[in-house]
Design an enzyme around this catalytic site. Structure first.
Site, PDB file in Angstrom:
ATOM      1  N   ASP A   8      92.437  34.786  17.449  1.00 32.99           N
ATOM      2  CA  ASP A   8      93.536  33.846  17.239  1.00 32.99           C
ATOM      3  C   ASP A   8      93.127  32.694  16.329  1.00 32.99           C
ATOM      4  OD1 ASP A   8      95.053  35.401  19.002  1.00 32.99           O
ATOM      5  OD2 ASP A   8      94.535  34.155  20.733  1.00 32.99           O
ATOM      6  N   ASP A  64      91.966  36.698  26.358  1.00 31.75           N
ATOM      7  CA  ASP A  64      91.969  35.300  25.940  1.00 31.75           C
ATOM      8  C   ASP A  64      91.072  34.529  26.901  1.00 31.75           C
ATOM      9  OD1 ASP A  64      93.750  35.558  23.783  1.00 31.75           O
ATOM     10  OD2 ASP A  64      95.497  35.301  25.060  1.00 31.75           O
TER      11      ASP A  64
END
Length: 182
Positions: free
Chosen positions: A153, A139
């Site tokens: 995402d 991330d």
């Protein structure tokens, strides 16, 4: 020659008569493109960023912040990584199955984003440290007062919003609406 007086000689194809192959190509093509974009951005993030050292990209609005997530959204379920991996894999297989049945372009886009996002994160879970089924997801995108996330995402979240809208509008996978004959 008309079958009955007043019936048209030809008819325009309805969403349910559109060949599903075209929509399948949309689902699989969008998913493949999303996976490539996700994986390329993760490679960039790992090469350009240092874990735990945020970099301002657009003032205080957008920062790059490399981190590794073993859990699900918002780092929930960090001890359940293998379960999350298996559930993600089942969802991906189900979406591929639906891809061969979808006839609606909006549903094809939603399924393509969902599949691309799910597979993007599944690649991390299978191939990254600490190993298969336990891999951590890369991330690196950070907004103010929000979790750190990635391109995969964005695909999953966009798909969820689009699926919600399609369901509320009563649009089915075959392109018909609730109460309309398929």
């Amino acid at each position: 020659m008309q079958a009955e007086a007043g019936t048209p000689l030809t008819h325009a194809p309805t969403p349910s008569t559109v060949r599903p192959r075209r929509r399948t190509v949309v689902v699989l093509g969008l998913a493949a493109g999303w996976v490539v974009l996700d994986q390329l951005t993760k490679v960039w993030a790992e090469r350009a960023l240092t874990q735990g050292e945020p970099v301002q990209a657009v003032g205080d609005l957008l920062r790059w912040h490399l981190t590794y997530n073993s859990g699900a959204a918002f780092s929930m379920g960090t001890s359940l990584t293998p379960v999350i991996t298996v559930v993600g894999t089942v969802i991906s297989v189900a979406v591929v199955w639906l891809a061969f049945r979808v006839r609606s372009l909006p549903w094809a886009v939603a399924l393509g984003l969902l599949l691309g996002g799910a597979v993007g994160n599944q690649i991390d879970r299978y191939l990254r440290e600490p190993g298969p089924l336990f891999g951590h997801v890369v991330d690196f995108i950070r907004l103010p007062n929000f979790a750190i996330f990635n391109v995969a995402d964005i695909g999953v979240t966009s798909a969820a919003v689009l699926i919600g809208i399609l369901a509320l509008r009563g649009l089915r996978l075959d392109g018909t609406r609730e109460g309309q004959e398929p």
